[in-house]
Structure formats: structure tokens, C-alpha cells
Design a protein around this motif. Structure first.
Motif, PDB file in Angstrom:
ATOM      1  N   TRP A  18       0.830  -1.187   0.000  1.00 44.24           N
ATOM      2  CA  TRP A  18       0.000   0.000   0.000  1.00 44.24           C
ATOM      3  C   TRP A  18       0.871   1.245   0.000  1.00 44.24           C
ATOM      4  O   TRP A  18       0.619   2.199  -0.728  1.00 44.24           O
ATOM      5  CB  TRP A  18      -0.913  -0.006   1.214  1.00 44.24           C
ATOM      6  CG  TRP A  18      -2.002   1.020   1.113  1.00 44.24           C
ATOM      7  CD1 TRP A  18      -3.241   0.844   0.579  1.00 44.24           C
ATOM      8  CD2 TRP A  18      -1.949   2.383   1.534  1.00 44.24           C
ATOM      9  NE1 TRP A  18      -3.952   2.011   0.651  1.00 44.24           N
ATOM     10  CE2 TRP A  18      -3.185   2.963   1.232  1.00 44.24           C
ATOM     11  CE3 TRP A  18      -0.975   3.152   2.134  1.00 44.24           C
ATOM     12  CZ2 TRP A  18      -3.472   4.281   1.522  1.00 44.24           C
ATOM     13  CZ3 TRP A  18      -1.262   4.472   2.419  1.00 44.24           C
ATOM     14  CH2 TRP A  18      -2.498   5.016   2.115  1.00 44.24           C
ATOM     15  N   ASN A  22       1.093   4.198  -2.931  1.00 41.13           N
ATOM     16  CA  ASN A  22       0.649   5.540  -2.571  1.00 41.13           C
ATOM     17  C   ASN A  22       1.808   6.440  -2.167  1.00 41.13           C
ATOM     18  O   ASN A  22       1.629   7.356  -1.384  1.00 41.13           O
ATOM     19  CB  ASN A  22      -0.383   5.460  -1.443  1.00 41.13           C
ATOM     20  CG  ASN A  22      -1.658   4.815  -1.924  1.00 41.13           C
ATOM     21  OD1 ASN A  22      -2.417   5.441  -2.632  1.00 41.13           O
ATOM     22  ND2 ASN A  22      -1.858   3.564  -1.595  1.00 41.13           N
ATOM     23  N   SER A  23       3.004   6.166  -2.676  1.00 41.83           N
ATOM     24  CA  SER A  23       4.167   6.912  -2.231  1.00 41.83           C
ATOM     25  C   SER A  23       4.317   8.259  -2.932  1.00 41.83           C
ATOM     26  O   SER A  23       5.062   9.098  -2.480  1.00 41.83           O
ATOM     27  CB  SER A  23       5.432   6.077  -2.426  1.00 41.83           C
ATOM     28  OG  SER A  23       5.602   5.780  -3.793  1.00 41.83           O
ATOM     29  N   CYS A  40      -8.600  10.262  -0.341  1.00 40.74           N
ATOM     30  CA  CYS A  40      -7.514   9.330  -0.064  1.00 40.74           C
ATOM     31  C   CYS A  40      -8.102   7.922   0.046  1.00 40.74           C
ATOM     32  O   CYS A  40      -8.974   7.684   0.887  1.00 40.74           O
ATOM     33  CB  CYS A  40      -6.821   9.675   1.240  1.00 40.74           C
ATOM     34  SG  CYS A  40      -6.194  11.363   1.311  1.00 40.74           S
ATOM     35  N   TYR A  42      -7.965   3.799   0.818  1.00 41.82           N
ATOM     36  CA  TYR A  42      -7.308   2.909   1.768  1.00 41.82           C
ATOM     37  C   TYR A  42      -7.818   1.489   1.537  1.00 41.82           C
ATOM     38  O   TYR A  42      -8.891   1.290   0.965  1.00 41.82           O
ATOM     39  CB  TYR A  42      -7.538   3.362   3.217  1.00 41.82           C
ATOM     40  CG  TYR A  42      -8.988   3.481   3.617  1.00 41.82           C
ATOM     41  CD1 TYR A  42      -9.699   2.378   4.088  1.00 41.82           C
ATOM     42  CD2 TYR A  42      -9.658   4.698   3.533  1.00 41.82           C
ATOM     43  CE1 TYR A  42     -11.028   2.472   4.456  1.00 41.82           C
ATOM     44  CE2 TYR A  42     -10.988   4.804   3.894  1.00 41.82           C
ATOM     45  CZ  TYR A  42     -11.667   3.702   4.368  1.00 41.82           C
ATOM     46  OH  TYR A  42     -12.983   3.800   4.732  1.00 41.82           O
ATOM     47  N   TRP A 109      -1.275  15.335   5.426  1.00 43.03           N
ATOM     48  CA  TRP A 109      -1.235  13.867   5.433  1.00 43.03           C
ATOM     49  C   TRP A 109      -2.639  13.331   5.621  1.00 43.03           C
ATOM     50  O   TRP A 109      -3.372  13.786   6.490  1.00 43.03           O
ATOM     51  CB  TRP A 109      -0.380  13.345   6.597  1.00 43.03           C
ATOM     52  CG  TRP A 109       1.065  13.650   6.459  1.00 43.03           C
ATOM     53  CD1 TRP A 109       1.747  14.670   7.053  1.00 43.03           C
ATOM     54  CD2 TRP A 109       2.024  12.932   5.692  1.00 43.03           C
ATOM     55  NE1 TRP A 109       3.062  14.629   6.686  1.00 43.03           N
ATOM     56  CE2 TRP A 109       3.269  13.566   5.850  1.00 43.03           C
ATOM     57  CE3 TRP A 109       1.949  11.801   4.870  1.00 43.03           C
ATOM     58  CZ2 TRP A 109       4.420  13.117   5.231  1.00 43.03           C
ATOM     59  CZ3 TRP A 109       3.105  11.357   4.259  1.00 43.03           C
ATOM     60  CH2 TRP A 109       4.317  12.010   4.445  1.00 43.03           C
ATOM     61  N   CYS A 110      -3.023  12.366   4.796  1.00 48.29           N
ATOM     62  CA  CYS A 110      -4.215  11.545   5.014  1.00 48.29           C
ATOM     63  C   CYS A 110      -3.695  10.259   5.629  1.00 48.29           C
ATOM     64  O   CYS A 110      -2.671   9.738   5.160  1.00 48.29           O
ATOM     65  CB  CYS A 110      -4.846  11.149   3.678  1.00 48.29           C
ATOM     66  SG  CYS A 110      -6.192  12.154   3.133  1.00 48.29           S
ATOM     67  N   THR A 121      -0.448   6.163   5.006  1.00 49.48           N
ATOM     68  CA  THR A 121      -0.521   7.607   4.824  1.00 49.48           C
ATOM     69  C   THR A 121      -0.342   7.986   3.365  1.00 49.48           C
ATOM     70  O   THR A 121       0.283   7.259   2.592  1.00 49.48           O
ATOM     71  CB  THR A 121       0.562   8.342   5.646  1.00 49.48           C
ATOM     72  OG1 THR A 121       1.848   7.867   5.254  1.00 49.48           O
ATOM     73  CG2 THR A 121       0.355   8.138   7.144  1.00 49.48           C
ATOM     74  N   SER A 122      -0.908   9.105   3.005  1.00 56.38           N
ATOM     75  CA  SER A 122      -0.718   9.714   1.695  1.00 56.38           C
ATOM     76  C   SER A 122      -0.332  11.159   1.930  1.00 56.38           C
ATOM     77  O   SER A 122      -0.907  11.835   2.784  1.00 56.38           O
ATOM     78  CB  SER A 122      -2.005   9.674   0.872  1.00 56.38           C
ATOM     79  OG  SER A 122      -2.380   8.361   0.592  1.00 56.38           O
ATOM     80  N   GLU A 123       0.640  11.636   1.175  1.00 53.66           N
ATOM     81  CA  GLU A 123       1.111  13.016   1.291  1.00 53.66           C
ATOM     82  C   GLU A 123       0.384  13.877   0.260  1.00 53.66           C
ATOM     83  O   GLU A 123       0.271  13.496  -0.901  1.00 53.66           O
ATOM     84  CB  GLU A 123       2.616  13.040   1.035  1.00 53.66           C
ATOM     85  CG  GLU A 123       3.251  14.392   1.158  1.00 53.66           C
ATOM     86  CD  GLU A 123       4.752  14.317   0.927  1.00 53.66           C
ATOM     87  OE1 GLU A 123       5.246  15.157   0.158  1.00 53.66           O
ATOM     88  OE2 GLU A 123       5.416  13.434   1.499  1.00 53.66           O
TER      89      GLU A 123
END
Length: 136
Positions: A18, A22-23, A40, A42, A109-110, A121-123
Motif C-alpha cells: 500500500w 501511494n508513495s 484518499c 485505503y 497527510w491523510c 498515509t498519503s502526502e
């Protein structure tokens, strides 16, 4: 015991997968006074976990991280001009920011809170421009 080890490695593998998917950071631009939505995704496995959306300021001082949390699936949570909605059927956390202001520009951040493992997390980078708003 063998089953427990396999399950843990499967969860850790899912976390790494994941995070790799999502990087990349998401960049969003909006003008002063407009509204934006940030979505976002997940994994389904974590639909019942707490989620959060945080704005990072430029320092690590107390209060530098401003977050809104959502702890119950299929609910809304908010603070000020920020509202969160967790759509567990679509596996998407949506942050709605209304009436953008210049100070809303920056890094966000999400995330999904996962006990005993790194959070998902997603930035997100939000840029607020001073362009005029044109109503149609």
C-alpha cells in the motif's frame, strides 16, 4: 503459532504494498475563497479503523501538527473549515476544505491509524493562489 506468523507477515506485506502504491505526493491547487476536496483511498481491510487528515506547519513545535480525526465508519467529523467524511463502502476518506485562505497552503497527510504497525498515509501538497474566483 505458524498461522499467526503467516498472518502478521501478510499484513506487513500489505502495508508495504500500500505504501509503495501511494508513495507519490498529490498536488492540489485552489484559489483564495474557493472550496476543495481531497480523496484518499485505503485498503478494505481497514475500513473500521480511525482515519485522520493533518496539516503540517514548517516546524516541529507543539501545535505544529493540526489534525482532524474520524473514529466511526460512515460518519463526518470536522473543525473550522475542514470536514472529513469516511466512505467505508468505497474505502475513501474525503477531506473538504471550504473558503481557502493563503495559510492553507502546505503539506498535509491523510492516514489510517493501524495499531502496532505503521499507519497508511498519503502526502498531499495544497497550493492556494490569489487568483480571482469566477462564478458561472
Amino acid at each position: 503459532m505458524l498461522t499467526l506468523k503467516w498472518h502478521l507477515s501478510a499484513v506487513l506485506g500489505l502495508s508495504a504494498l500500500w505504501l509503495m502504491e501511494n508513495s507519490l505526493a498529490v498536488n492540489i491547487t485552489g484559489s483564495v475563497g474557493s472550496n476543495i476536496s481531497v480523496s484518499c483511498s485505503y485498503p478494505e481491510t481497514y475500513q473500521n479503523n480511525s482515519k485522520y487528515f493533518c496539516q503540517m506547519s514548517g516546524s516541529f513545535a507543539p501545535g505544529a501538527l493540526r489534525c482532524v480525526n474520524i473514529t466511526q465508519p460512515e460518519t463526518r467529523s470536522g473543525r473550522g473549515r475542514l470536514a472529513l467524511l469516511d466512505d467505508t463502502s468505497a474505502h475513501v476518506l474525503t477531506a473538504n476544505i471550504s473558503t481557502l485562505a493563503p495559510e492553507d497552503s502546505g503539506k498535509y497527510w491523510c492516514g489510517v491509524d493501524i495499531a502496532l504497525l505503521p499507519d497508511f498515509t498519503s502526502e498531499i501538497w495544497i497550493t492556494v493562489t490569489k487568483g480571482e474566483i469566477h462564478n458561472s
